[in-house]
Design a protein around this motif. Structure first.
Motif, PDB file in Angstrom:
ATOM      1  N   ARG A 125       0.800  -1.215   0.000  1.00  0.00           N
ATOM      2  CA  ARG A 125       0.000   0.000   0.000  1.00  0.00           C
ATOM      3  C   ARG A 125       0.837   1.270   0.000  1.00  0.00           C
ATOM      4  N   MET A 126       2.142   1.129   0.217  1.00  0.00           N
ATOM      5  CA  MET A 126       2.998   2.314   0.208  1.00  0.00           C
ATOM      6  C   MET A 126       3.040   2.915  -1.197  1.00  0.00           C
ATOM      7  N   GLN A 127       2.839   4.232  -1.279  1.00  0.00           N
ATOM      8  CA  GLN A 127       2.794   4.919  -2.565  1.00  0.00           C
ATOM      9  C   GLN A 127       4.176   5.466  -2.932  1.00  0.00           C
ATOM     10  N   ARG A 128       4.501   5.338  -4.219  1.00  0.00           N
ATOM     11  CA  ARG A 128       5.743   5.951  -4.703  1.00  0.00           C
ATOM     12  C   ARG A 128       5.630   7.472  -4.590  1.00  0.00           C
ATOM     13  N   LEU A 129       6.770   8.113  -4.426  1.00  0.00           N
ATOM     14  CA  LEU A 129       6.784   9.542  -4.142  1.00  0.00           C
ATOM     15  C   LEU A 129       6.659  10.392  -5.395  1.00  0.00           C
ATOM     16  N   GLY A 130       5.767  11.365  -5.308  1.00  0.00           N
ATOM     17  CA  GLY A 130       5.756  12.466  -6.254  1.00  0.00           C
ATOM     18  C   GLY A 130       6.193  13.705  -5.509  1.00  0.00           C
ATOM     19  N   ARG A 131       6.185  14.845  -6.162  1.00  0.00           N
ATOM     20  CA  ARG A 131       6.655  16.077  -5.537  1.00  0.00           C
ATOM     21  C   ARG A 131       5.827  16.425  -4.304  1.00  0.00           C
ATOM     22  N   LEU A 132       4.496  16.288  -4.413  1.00  0.00           N
ATOM     23  CA  LEU A 132       3.640  16.648  -3.297  1.00  0.00           C
ATOM     24  C   LEU A 132       3.848  15.730  -2.098  1.00  0.00           C
ATOM     25  N   GLN A 133       4.040  14.429  -2.391  1.00  0.00           N
ATOM     26  CA  GLN A 133       4.262  13.495  -1.291  1.00  0.00           C
ATOM     27  C   GLN A 133       5.574  13.793  -0.575  1.00  0.00           C
ATOM     28  N   ARG A 134       6.613  14.135  -1.333  1.00  0.00           N
ATOM     29  CA  ARG A 134       7.901  14.458  -0.708  1.00  0.00           C
ATOM     30  C   ARG A 134       7.770  15.690   0.187  1.00  0.00           C
TER      31      ARG A 134
END
Length: 598
Positions: A466-475
């Motif tokens: 369920r862990m999501q790969r990082l985009g700019r907003l997630q970082r």
């Protein structure tokens, strides 16, 4: 036979083990290693409440049988191996004990000195906002604790160990189970025992001067009670497909501190649970505060490991929880005197693996015996051990340790109050897969209608998926969550300061027990994972084991550094790693945390 094993045998008055000894050889770094062989009838792996209860109950059954049938006496060889230096060292929990199983096992437990800290006399459940809180108008039935007992699981386990030893049970501390032993070739499904860990291997895998090979312990039945995500249990479940057709186990990490506070702020026996702040509504979890005495608190926080955020950090949430005005007012001018962390097997009835097979049984959290709705598992673990003991006793009388014989363990469980309790909360954890508010609605509906709503199995996926790969907003979200948060060393502590209070020690010059293949570190940890997830191991580990260190100041390039000596044996990394490339193995026996008030 290695001197330490001889001393163990003498210390535990088990000289009878010497007779069936033999020798086997294996290869280690292309050197032939001679391993002693011990033949037992029953081997328990792990000295937690489940296996200690099993051993005590089994010996009681044997004693009763021998007294009633002197002409048919049985005297099986029974042993327990434990990776901690002492029984109880690695036991950590909240903990509020439901005494239902304890009363069955040891009816006069108080007269026998059971280490009860306090009976629960006051309790409430709260919802926390950023600055405020409100208490629920009534305590939900699963969290009602009046008449239950606040205990230290460490002390409780030590006490059970003393009871077991008085009954003649042989407990070998400092002996980790390193590998399962099977009868036959690679595909064999029949368990015949365990190989204990080698001692005296350096970090490069070479034998040191103090090298002592592990022992091959053969047993007619091997009982795995390693707690959540045990290394032997994990391998056995995968090899034999014991989780086929089941929900994957859901895990949470519980992080705990012990606090000494000024008198007058809380009464001994008080229990608080909370949900809400500081967790995002998408992450399951909550807190506990247990008043062990008028001046001693157990303060803990539980965080689910199925979060979509790569920055999910159980330790951070505990620290942030303590900044809430309600909690801060309790702890100000106090002193933190203990720390620990462990994972929790919260998946419930539908996530329990098959509990038996040829030559083996699973007990306690190795078998999923925990009720997440109640945040309790000690009583269920104890009951699982007692049911296992009854099946083992029957198998001893028949001299039949096949899967067909040991299947009675599952039959007994299905007919027990333990099954009824777990089945009533069978979909609780899965109800929160879509967030806090939907989870409260679904779980409340289940509770209100006694499980008659949502009675079919709610499915789930493995936590790490369920862990999501990082985009700019997630970082940015991960950075902002911790931005400006300062560990003041009085109320809040960084991971290293907390780990110090866990009294964790490991022999430094030994193979890293947090195993990642070197090529994986280069290809994934130092490159791919940095880009895709931002190296979440440095967040989810509650002990600062995983660190990304700069290797080039100009480029800012980093590499993974594993500080294995910090490890508190919680198994979070083995569970939450999105690539599933971390394998938690047992270190040398006796290493790890020492929970004196766990």
């Amino acid at each position: 036979m290695p001197l330490k094993i001889i001393l163990k045998l003498i210390e535990n008055s088990c000289s009878s083990f010497l007779e069936p000894m033999s020798i086997e050889s294996t290869n280690l770094n292309e050197k032939e290693v001679i391993r002693e062989v011990i033949d037992l009838d029953v081997l328990f792996v792990g000295a937690g409440p489940a296996n200690l209860s099993a051993a005590i109950h089994l010996q009681n059954l044997i004693d009763q049988h021998n007294q009633a049938n002197p002409e048919k006496r049985i005297e099986p060889q029974i042993g327990i191996i434990e990776k901690g230096a002492r029984v109880g060292d690695h036991l950590l929990s909240g903990a509020v004990l439901d005494p239902i199983a304890l009363k069955e096992l040891i009816p006069d437990f108080q007269a026998q000195g059971c280490p009860i800290e306090s009976e629960v006399t006051n309790e409430k459940v709260m919802f926390l906002t950023d600055k405020g809180n409100f208490s629920l108008p009534y305590t939900p039935a699963p969290l009602k604790n009046h008449g239950k007992y606040i205990i230290s699981l460490n002390k409780f386990g030590e006490w059970l160990g003393t009871i077991a030893e008085k009954k003649g049970i042989n407990i070998f501390t400092g002996f980790p189970g390193a590998e399962m032993r099977y009868d036959g070739g690679k595909g064999s499904k029949k368990v015949i025992g365990v190989q204990t860990g080698d001692r005296g291997i350096d970090k490069n895998g070479k034998q040191k001067e103090n090298f002592e090979p592990g022992v091959n312990i053969n047993a007619k039945v091997t009982v795995l009670g390693e707690g959540p995500r045990g290394s032997l249990t994990k391998a056995l479940v995968r090899r034999l497909g014991l989780d086929s057709g089941k929900n994957p186990q859901s895990y949470e990490t519980g992080v705990k501190e012990i606090w000494e506070i000024p008198a007058g702020r809380i009464k001994k026996g008080t229990v608080y649970h909370s949900f809400g702040f500081p967790l995002p509504t998408s992450v399951y979890g909550g807190s506990w505060i247990y008043a062990i005495s008028d001046t001693t608190l157990s303060v803990g926080f539980v965080t689910a490991l199925d979060s979509e955020s790569a920055g999910n950090d159980p330790h951070f949430y505990l620290q942030k929880f303590k900044t809430h005005p309600f909690v801060k007012n309790l702890l100000t001018e106090g002193k933190m005197v203990g720390y620990g962390a462990k994972t929790i097997s919260g998946g419930g009835y539908y996530a329990m693996p098959k509990l038996y097979g040829d030559g083996f049984l699973l007990t306690g959290e190795s078998g999923g015996f925990l009720n997440m709705m109640r945040l309790k598992g000690i009583h269920l673990s104890m009951k699982s051990g007692m049911l296992a003991a009854e099946s083992i006793f029957e198998a001893l009388l028949k001299n039949d340790f096949s899967a067909e014989s040991l299947k009675s363990y599952e039959t007994k469980f299905e007919a027990s109050w333990a099954k009824n309790e777990l089945f009533a909360s069978r979909n609780f954890r899965q109800a929160f897969d879509q967030g806090l508010y939907i989870g409260l609605l679904r779980a409340g509906t289940q509770l209100l209608f006694g499980g008659k709503i949502f009675k079919e199995r709610l499915t789930s996926s493995e936590d790490y998926t369920r862990m999501q790969r990082l985009g700019r907003l997630q970082r940015e979200r991960i950075r902002n969550e911790k931005a400006g948060f300062k560990y003041d060393g009085k109320l809040t502590f960084d991971k290293l300061n907390d780990v110090y209070e866990s009294k964790t020690t490991h022999e430094e010059n030994q193979p890293c027990h947090l195993y990642i293949k070197p090529e994986i570190i280069a290809d994934i940890c130092n490159t791919k994972c940095t880009v895709e997830y931002g190296n979440p191991c440095q967040h989810f580990c509650p002990a600062a084991v995983y660190e990304m260190v700069v290797i080039n100041e100009l480029s800012g390039a980093k590499k993974l550094q594993i500080n294995a000596s910090n490890c508190v044996h919680c198994k979070t990394c083995d569970i939450a790693d999105p690539y599933q490339v971390i394998t938690w193995k047992v270190p040398e026996g006796g290493g790890g945390p020492i929970y004196t008030n766990g």
